[in-house]
Write a protein that holds these residues in place. Structure first.
Motif, short mmCIF file in Angstrom:
data_model
loop_
_atom_site.label_atom_id
_atom_site.label_comp_id
_atom_site.label_asym_id
_atom_site.label_seq_id
_atom_site.Cartn_x
_atom_site.Cartn_y
_atom_site.Cartn_z
N UNK A 154 -5.99 -3.57 -18.70
CA UNK A 154 -4.69 -3.89 -18.09
C UNK A 154 -4.65 -3.40 -16.65
N UNK A 155 -3.52 -3.60 -16.01
CA UNK A 155 -3.37 -3.28 -14.59
C UNK A 155 -3.71 -1.83 -14.29
N UNK A 156 -3.15 -0.93 -15.06
CA UNK A 156 -3.38 0.50 -14.84
C UNK A 156 -4.82 0.89 -15.10
N UNK A 157 -5.40 0.36 -16.19
CA UNK A 157 -6.79 0.70 -16.54
C UNK A 157 -7.76 0.19 -15.49
N UNK A 158 -7.48 -0.97 -14.92
CA UNK A 158 -8.34 -1.49 -13.86
C UNK A 158 -8.39 -0.55 -12.66
N UNK A 159 -7.29 0.12 -12.40
CA UNK A 159 -7.24 1.01 -11.25
C UNK A 159 -7.68 2.44 -11.58
N UNK A 161 -9.06 3.82 -14.71
CA UNK A 161 -10.09 4.18 -15.69
C UNK A 161 -11.49 3.78 -15.29
N UNK A 162 -11.62 2.86 -14.36
CA UNK A 162 -12.94 2.49 -13.89
C UNK A 162 -13.08 2.86 -12.42
N UNK A 163 -14.32 2.95 -11.97
CA UNK A 163 -14.62 3.56 -10.67
C UNK A 163 -14.56 2.59 -9.49
N UNK A 164 -14.32 1.33 -9.75
CA UNK A 164 -14.39 0.30 -8.70
C UNK A 164 -13.28 0.46 -7.66
N UNK A 165 -13.58 -0.01 -6.46
CA UNK A 165 -12.60 -0.06 -5.38
C UNK A 165 -12.51 -1.46 -4.76
N UNK A 166 -13.37 -2.36 -5.23
CA UNK A 166 -13.38 -3.74 -4.72
C UNK A 166 -13.11 -4.68 -5.90
N UNK A 167 -12.10 -5.55 -5.74
CA UNK A 167 -11.65 -6.41 -6.85
C UNK A 167 -11.51 -7.85 -6.40
N UNK A 168 -11.91 -8.76 -7.31
CA UNK A 168 -11.92 -10.21 -7.07
C UNK A 168 -11.12 -10.88 -8.19
N UNK A 169 -10.06 -11.56 -7.82
CA UNK A 169 -9.15 -12.22 -8.77
C UNK A 169 -9.72 -13.59 -9.14
N UNK A 170 -9.89 -13.83 -10.43
CA UNK A 170 -10.44 -15.10 -10.90
C UNK A 170 -9.39 -16.20 -10.90
N UNK A 171 -9.81 -17.40 -11.30
CA UNK A 171 -8.89 -18.52 -11.47
C UNK A 171 -7.90 -18.28 -12.61
N UNK A 172 -8.28 -17.44 -13.56
CA UNK A 172 -7.47 -17.21 -14.75
C UNK A 172 -6.24 -16.35 -14.45
N UNK A 177 -4.25 -5.46 -10.08
CA UNK A 177 -4.83 -4.12 -10.06
C UNK A 177 -3.77 -3.18 -9.51
N UNK A 178 -3.32 -2.25 -10.34
CA UNK A 178 -2.26 -1.33 -9.93
C UNK A 178 -2.64 -0.65 -8.61
N UNK A 179 -1.65 -0.42 -7.79
CA UNK A 179 -1.77 0.30 -6.51
C UNK A 179 -2.59 -0.49 -5.48
N UNK A 180 -3.82 -0.86 -5.85
CA UNK A 180 -4.74 -1.42 -4.87
C UNK A 180 -4.57 -2.93 -4.67
N UNK A 181 -4.53 -3.71 -5.76
CA UNK A 181 -4.52 -5.16 -5.64
C UNK A 181 -5.92 -5.71 -5.42
N UNK A 182 -6.00 -6.95 -4.97
CA UNK A 182 -7.27 -7.68 -4.85
C UNK A 182 -7.66 -7.91 -3.40
N UNK A 183 -8.98 -8.02 -3.18
CA UNK A 183 -9.51 -8.31 -1.85
C UNK A 183 -10.06 -9.72 -1.72
N UNK A 184 -10.15 -10.41 -2.87
CA UNK A 184 -10.64 -11.78 -2.85
C UNK A 184 -10.00 -12.53 -4.01
N UNK A 185 -9.62 -13.78 -3.77
CA UNK A 185 -8.94 -14.59 -4.79
C UNK A 185 -9.63 -15.93 -4.93
#
Length: 223
Positions: A154-159, A161-172, A177-185
Motif C-alpha cells: 500500500x501507499x505507506x508500505x511503498x514509502x 517498508x522498502x528502501x527505494x527512493x525512485x518510483x515509476x507509476x504504471x498504467x494500472x 507513494x506516501x510522502x514522496x510520490x512518483x518520478x515517472x508515469x
C-alpha cells in the motif's frame, strides 16, 4: 564488457519517453527522437541476458540517436511468489546484465513489481524488494521501482517498508507513494509507434524534488 560512453544526469521534468520490449536499431531510435521522444527504457533478463533483451550494440544505437536510456528488468509470470532469496537472485542478475550492456554507475535500474500471487504476504514482497535493492545499490546503480497491478504494497508500505527512493507509476490503478510520490508515469495503452510496441512515459519531480537518473550521449546532429 565495454562501458557505454555518455553522461549520467538528472532528467528534466516533463520529458516524454517510452518503454518497450521490442528491439531498436539506430534508424528506429532516430525516428523516435525526431517524433519528440527523449528517453527509452529497455529490458534486462531475470537470469542470463537473453539476446532479445537489451545488448551493448542496441544501447549504443539508442544513445547515438540522442535518446537517454535506462534499463528495467523483466517480471516473472503472472501469479509469481516473491521471496528474499528470489529478490537476491534477481538483483544479482539485474546487476550482471546491466554491466554486460555497459551501464555506468549512478543510472536508475528498475524493478518491475506486478502480478504477484494474492496469497503472498506484505513481508514476502518487502523481503524481495529490499534484497533486490541491496544487490543493485551495492553495485553502484540507483534502484528504482515500477509499481504495477497486484504489487501488494500500500501507499505507506511503498514509502516506509522498502528502501527505494525512485518510483515509476504504471498504467494500472496503483497506490500513491506516501510522502514522496512518483518520478515517472506511464501513459496510454501499449501501441505501435514506428512499428515498435511502446508505452509512453513522462518524467516528474516528486514531492521531495527527486527525479530519475539516466544515461545520455550528447549528439550534435540528429540527421
Amino acid at each position: 564488457m565495454t562501458t557505454l560512453t555518455g553522461i549520467v544526469e538528472s532528467a528534466s521534468a516533463g520529458e516524454i519517453g517510452f518503454d518497450t520490449d521490442d528491439m531498436l536499431d539506430l534508424a528506429k531510435a532516430k525516428l523516435f527522437y525526431q517524433s519528440g521522444y527523449r528517453f527509452c527504457l529497455r529490458y534486462l533478463s531475470l537470469s542470463q541476458e537473453n539476446p532479445k533483451d537489451l545488448t551493448n550494440g542496441e544501447a549504443n544505437a539508442i544513445l547515438n540517436a540522442g535518446l537517454a536510456l535506462m534499463p528495467v528488468q523483466h517480471v516473472l509470470y503472472k501469479g509469481w511468489t516473491p521471496s528474499a532469496t528470489l529478490g537476491e537472485n534477481h538483483g544479482k542478475a539485474a546487476v550482471e546484465n546491466a554491466k554486460t550492456v555497459g551501464f555506468p554507475a549512478k543510472v536508475n535500474v528498475w524493478l518491475d513489481l506486478e502480478g504477484i500471487d494474492p496469497q503472498a504476504t506484505v513481508q514476502d514482497v518487502v523481503n524481495y524488494c529490499n534484497n533486490w535493492f541491496d544487490q543493485v545499490n551495492e553495485a553502484g546503480y540507483l534502484p528504482g521501482l515500477y509499481v504495477g497491478a497486484n504489487s501488494i504494497l500500500n501507499s505507506s508500505e511503498l514509502y516506509k517498508d522498502i528502501k527505494f527512493q525512485y518510483y515509476w507509476h504504471s498504467l494500472s490503478t496503483v497506490p500513491d507513494v506516501a510522502v514522496r510520490g512518483y518520478q515517472m508515469t506511464q501513459q496510454g495503452v501499449r501501441q505501435p509507434v514506428h512499428g515498435i510496441r511502446i508505452d509512453k512515459n513522462t518524467t516528474h519531480n516528486d514531492n521531495l524534488n527527486g527525479i530519475v537518473q539516466w544515461l545520455i550521449r550528447k549528439i550534435d546532429s540528429q540527421s
